[in-house]
Design an enzyme around this catalytic site. Structure first.
Site, PDB file in Angstrom:
ATOM      1  N   HIS A  75     -78.684  19.994 -18.560  1.00 49.25           N
ATOM      2  CA  HIS A  75     -78.880  20.456 -17.180  1.00 49.25           C
ATOM      3  C   HIS A  75     -78.292  19.466 -16.168  1.00 49.25           C
ATOM      4  CE1 HIS A  75     -81.200  22.518 -13.940  1.00 49.25           C
ATOM      5  NE2 HIS A  75     -81.172  21.317 -13.406  1.00 49.25           N
ATOM      6  N   GLU A  76     -78.675  18.215 -16.278  1.00 48.97           N
ATOM      7  CA  GLU A  76     -78.205  17.232 -15.280  1.00 48.97           C
ATOM      8  C   GLU A  76     -76.697  17.025 -15.409  1.00 48.97           C
ATOM      9  OE1 GLU A  76     -80.337  16.976 -13.176  1.00 48.97           O
ATOM     10  OE2 GLU A  76     -82.163  17.333 -14.328  1.00 48.97           O
TER      11      GLU A  76
HETATM   12  N1  BES Z   1     -82.160  18.143  -8.971  1.00 52.96           N
HETATM   13  C1  BES Z   1     -83.264  18.219  -9.845  1.00 52.96           C
HETATM   14  C2  BES Z   1     -84.231  17.086  -9.698  1.00 52.96           C
HETATM   15  C3  BES Z   1     -85.069  17.116  -8.451  1.00 52.96           C
HETATM   16  C4  BES Z   1     -85.936  18.124  -8.229  1.00 52.96           C
HETATM   17  C5  BES Z   1     -85.022  16.126  -7.531  1.00 52.96           C
HETATM   18  C6  BES Z   1     -86.725  18.133  -7.084  1.00 52.96           C
HETATM   19  C7  BES Z   1     -85.796  16.143  -6.408  1.00 52.96           C
HETATM   20  C8  BES Z   1     -86.659  17.135  -6.179  1.00 52.96           C
HETATM   21  C9  BES Z   1     -82.827  18.261 -11.297  1.00 52.96           C
HETATM   22  O1  BES Z   1     -81.557  18.741 -11.513  1.00 52.96           O
HETATM   23  C10 BES Z   1     -83.757  19.201 -11.988  1.00 52.96           C
HETATM   24  O2  BES Z   1     -83.710  20.361 -11.722  1.00 52.96           O
HETATM   25  N2  BES Z   1     -84.619  18.687 -12.860  1.00 52.96           N
HETATM   26  C11 BES Z   1     -85.629  19.440 -13.532  1.00 52.96           C
HETATM   27  C12 BES Z   1     -85.356  19.587 -14.986  1.00 52.96           C
HETATM   28  C13 BES Z   1     -84.381  20.673 -15.298  1.00 52.96           C
HETATM   29  C14 BES Z   1     -84.065  20.725 -16.771  1.00 52.96           C
HETATM   30  C15 BES Z   1     -84.834  22.041 -14.853  1.00 52.96           C
HETATM   31  C16 BES Z   1     -86.907  18.668 -13.325  1.00 52.96           C
HETATM   32  O3  BES Z   1     -86.831  17.513 -12.967  1.00 52.96           O
HETATM   33  O4  BES Z   1     -87.969  19.227 -13.569  1.00 52.96           O
HETATM   34 ZN    ZN Z   2     -81.371  20.795 -11.469  1.00 56.42          ZN
END
Ligand code: BES
Ligand code: ZN
Length: 905
Positions: free
Chosen positions: A303-304
């Site tokens: 994902h990242e």
């Molecule tokens: N961009 C997000 C992380 C994020 C979320 C930063 C909210 C700040 C506020 C990252 O790409 C993301 O979506 N992470 C998910 C995991 C993903 C596999 C769905 C997470 O951190 O839960």
């Molecule tokens: Zn994300």
């Protein structure tokens, strides 16, 4: 906590920024108590707008100096912003100096310390907690970053992009210091900025992309954790290879880094070239991580990494467009995991898990206080809108686009058409900050003949309307004319602020099945010949009819195959039809669904009629046949033999009594355990995995089924007063060769309330006392044990005082609080309201430490108004108490205010 008062931000109020920031040169003098930030920007007025002052965001930081073209200027603070008037025309240099205190930053947003190192988290609005800036995603700048810190404590200094210079500095009062200078050539929004300064080690690997370029991949962890990074690195390599193969999107950086940190609000963050991860999604070895953890790491790393294109190269114009990057990237990580899984059944298992997640989290969200469209219209705190709707429903919307650009002849699944759409999207918008409309338009334009292109404006209602549509289907077979007519209606319930809904474009994948299981050819009225045995019907009106001709026998319809749209389907199938689908459907998703429906019908009948659940022979026989089926995978069987969760059952009811649901489901589990006792013995014994540990789908499926069988056997044994199976479970717990089996055996003991569970829990803690992620499991397991006579709740309260417990570490806080309040309904919803008191106390405590996390945990009360009495009143009281807390953060305030507005509805 926050400066300024809570205001509602509206999508329709979007205006372009009054200034652009072209380049940023940041220098950090890192110190836990007082870090000095020097921020030199090249700024230019946006000449498309009238002349106006520059207003910079800033939060919890100390301003020490403002220079414009090296001269001091006057400035003022207004509404929590730094305002500078009378700026020069054309490009000018703005220099800001400020300080911040990383050690006191318990919110974990901005620059903070964890385990003796420095880390950042800037999405969505954390950069303003580091320095003054236009902290919005449509301001994209080129960053150069210099880090200075004590060399012995912080030997590793990282930021985005490429390392351009590093070296030693003059020795400071606390010993030798050093510096590193990084440059990121890609313009990026501030939310993608990151730095790390810590004592870390890295696993490294080189990889060559198709163009022949060499890239360095690194996974940084604390000393001692290096042997737990192999799976994360393998997942990263697989991600790079997959994105280039499926979407022609190569790695665009010389160096790509992942850093693991123990204190992190979310799962992981896609900062350009420097992803920062919760340790939970990096560290794994067979002894400490389960199969589920391994799968989680693969999908989060993917994902990242995939954000590097979808999110970073093309980013969001404003935060209302969040699904542009998150919905799309979740779709991409789901597809990645499916492609990695390989076989058709392994793909289906992943799809079932994703749908289960969607129904468990997103459907309730869409029906509750926080219901909002995939592209929201307003928010108070953007952090509260990183939701299952934006993510999981957003991914379903992208999936529907892929389905709707397919064509039966050459590209039935739409994969090729969708990949063409992605290519056009990048050729149009690379390097820009854009909207969901831009994305949808590109996918449609690349497929001008598709259903998507033909119906795009109506399709986009999926972005605009909240709530889960209901689809109701009835079939009628006419034997004399050999026709079968499907009448299908769609309706959508009102949601907050949206009283009336318009019809959606719904792709409905389907097939027809004969009684003996054969797939029937599908020929619609007016067609010259049948078009295969599976097709996608497109619904776009409140009511549609489809007549199939040359149908020889009365069929059973198999609708919404693969869960082709995020809707609730009422197909009015009788048990006999569901049993046919369970036995014969060629679509594994619908096969699973048929089994779930059979179980759900029985659970709902017991809950509604207040009659004790009594499983019938037909159901038990079908479950037995399924368990022994020679062709189905173990992973699939484990999913099919697990009844719908209590939360999912609750979603089907309007006045929810969590205790009654719990009793019914527990009764179902016990009866399945008893009726299939010999079968579970067989399942347990014949699904042992020999040899070394591997997290592949086949081995992990076998382990999952064996562990389910063991839990069933222990349940049955405890009910009979038999000690043999608990004894065997304890032996297995002690001798297990991997965490999946160890935790599986421990779960069998705790979930059946075996006496040996206590001893096993103690031993588990002793064995893993230095493994934070395993201790999280230890807390979570105890908090999610099925409730019995209030023991589980009492223990959870006791665990708050355990020396290993802390609210400051998000993983630990979640392992106890979220586990109890979100994943153990029967322990949480008590008729004495003690669960709600517990919840309110924790939210109030946590609000002062970490409002983002507090707001997430506060979401359990979203659906409180659906509760039956006395739960409803108790929950309402608790909500009011939280709402009345002085200095309540705007994060939590938004959640509880919206919940309380449900009272009248
Ligand atoms: N961009 C997000 C992380 C994020 C979320 C930063 C909210 C700040 C506020 C990252 O790409 C993301 O979506 N992470 C998910 C995991 C993903 C596999 C769905 C997470 O951190 O839960
Ligand atoms: Zn994300």
């Amino acid at each position: 906590m926050r400066e300024g008062t809570a205001t509602l931000i509206r999508r329709e109020d979007y205006t372009a920024p009054a200034y652009w920031i072209k380049t940023v040169d940041l220098t950090f003098d890192l110190d836990p108590i007082k870090t000095l930030v020097i921020n030199r920007m090249q700024v230019e007025r946006n000449t498309a707008l009238p002349v106006q002052p520059l207003k910079l965001h800033g939060e919890d930081i100390m301003l020490t100096r403002v220079l414009v073209n090296n001269e001091s200027v006057s400035f003022r603070h207004e509404d929590g912003m730094l305002v500078i008037d009378n700026l020069p025309e054309g490009l000018f240099q703005l220099e800001i100096r400020n300080t911040c205190c990383p050690e006191k930053n318990t919110q974990l947003s901005g620059l903070y310390t964890s385990g003796g190192g420095f880390f950042t988290q800037c999405e969505a609005e954390g950069f303003r907690r580091i320095t003054y800036f236009l902290d919005r995603p449509d301001v994209m700048a080129v960053y150069t970053v210099t880090l200075r810190a004590a060399k012995t404590q912080y030997p590793v200094l990282l930021s985005n992009g490429n390392l351009v210079e590093q070296g030693d500095m003059m020795t400071g009062v606390y010993g030798p210091r050093h510096f590193a200078k990084w440059h990121d050539p890609f313009p990026k929004p501030s939310y993608l900025f990151a730095l790390v300064a810590a004592d870390l080690v890295a696993r490294e690997q080189h990889i060559r992309t198709r163009s022949g370029k060499d890239h360095l991949l690194q996974v940084y962890v604390r000393r001692g954790d290096l042997e737990k990074t192999e799976h994360a690195m393998n997942s990263l390599v697989a991600s790079v290879v997959w994105d280039e193969a499926r979407f022609k999107l190569p790695l665009d950086l010389e160096r790509f880094m992942i850093v693991a940190v123990g204190d992190f609000n979310m799962g992981a963050m896609e900062n350009k070239g420097l992803n920062i991860f919760n340790t939970k999604f990096v560290l794994a070895n067979p002894a400490t991580a389960t199969d589920v953890d391994y799968a989680g790491i693969e999908s989060v790393v993917g994902h990242e990494y995939f954000h590097n294109w979808t999110g970073n190269r093309i980013t969001c114009r404003d935060w209302f467009q969040l699904s542009l990057k998150e919905g799309l990237t979740v779709f991409r990580d789901q597809e990645f995991s499916m492609d990695m899984a390989g076989t058709a059944t392994a793909r289906a298992v992943k799809r079932i898990e994703d749908v289960r997640q969607l129904r468990q989290l997103q459907f309730p969200e869409d029906a509750g206080a926080m219901a909002h469209p995939v592209r929201p219209d307003s928010y108070v705190e953007i952090n509260n809108f990183y939701t299952a709707t934006v993510y999981e429903k957003g991914a379903e919307v992208v999936r529907m686009m892929q389905t709707l650009v397919g064509n039966h002849q050459s590209d039935p699944l739409g994969r090729e058409g969708f990949a063409r759409g992605i290519t056009l999207y990048f050729s149009r918008f690379d390097g820009q900050a854009v909207t969901c409309d831009d994305f949808a338009q590109a996918i449609a334009d690349a497929n001008p003949q598709s259903e998507l292109a033909k119906q795009l404006p109506q399709f986009k209602r999926w972005y605009a309307q909240a709530g889960t549509p209901r689809v109701s289907a009835r079939g009628r077979y006419d034997a004399p004319s050999r026709t079968y007519t499907l009448g299908i209606e769609q309706t959508a319930l009102p949601s907050p602020g949206q009283p009336a809904k318009q019809a959606y474009v719904i792709p409905l994948a389907m097939g027809l099945i004969g009684r003996d299981g054969q797939a029937l050819p599908l020929q619609l009225e007016g067609e010259a010949q049948p078009v295969g045995t599976e097709r996608v019907l497109v619904l776009n009106e409140a009511r549609s009819f489809f007549t199939f001709v040359n149908v020889d026998v009365e069929p059973v319809p198999s609708l919404l195959r693969g869960f082709s749209a995020p809707v609730v389907l009422a197909d009015h199938l009788a048990d006999a039809d569901l049993l046919t689908l369970l036995q014969h459907d060629t679509d594994p998703f619908n096969r699973w669904e048929a089994g779930q429906r059979l179980a759900l019908n029985r659970l709902l009948a017991a809950v509604k009629d207040e009659a004790p659940l009594q499983l019938d022979d037909a159901f038990i026989g079908a479950m037995r046949t399924l368990l022994h089926h020679p062709e189905l995978d173990a992973a699939f069987k484990e999913l099919a033999l697990t009844p719908p969760s209590e939360a999912y059952v609750a979603e089907q009811l309007s006045a929810v009594d969590p205790q009654r649901i719990h009793q019914a489901r527990e009764a179902m589990l016990l009866q399945l355990a008893q009726a299939l006792r010999d079968d579970w013995v067989w399942a347990f014994e014949s699904h042992q995995v020999k040899g070394g540990y591997s997290p592949d789908p086949v081995s992990s499926g076998r382990r999952a089924l064996a562990n389910l069988a063991l839990t069933m056997l222990c349940r049955d044994a405890i009910a009979r007063g038999d000690v043999v199976w608990p004894g065997r479970a304890y032996e297995r717990f002690k001798d297990a060769g991997n965490m999946t089996d160890r935790l599986g055996a421990l779960t069998a003991l705790t979930h059946s309330h075996a006496e040996l569970a206590e001893l096993a829990l103690q031993r588990f803690h002793m064995l893993f006392k230095d493994e934070a992620l395993v201790i999280d499991k230890w807390f979570a397991l105890q908090a999610t044990t099925p409730e019995k006579d209030g023991q589980v709740f009492a223990r959870a309260k006791q665990l708050l005082k355990h020396r290993d417990f802390s609210l400051k570490n998000p993983n630990r806080a979640r392992s106890l609080i979220a586990a109890l309040c979100m994943n153990n309904p029967a322990a949480f919803h008590r008729n004495d309201a003690a669960g709600y008191v517990f919840w309110a106390d924790r939210i109030i405590e946590l609000d002062s430490i970490n409002p983002q996390l507090a707001a997430r945990l506060a979401r359990v009360m979203d659906r409180w108004s659906q509760l039956a009495e006395p739960y409803r009143s108790g929950a309402g009281e608790a909500l009011k108490r939280v709402a009345a807390k002085p200095d309540l953060s705007s994060d939590v305030a938004e959640i509880v205010t919206r919940a309380l507005q449900q009272e009248s509805t």
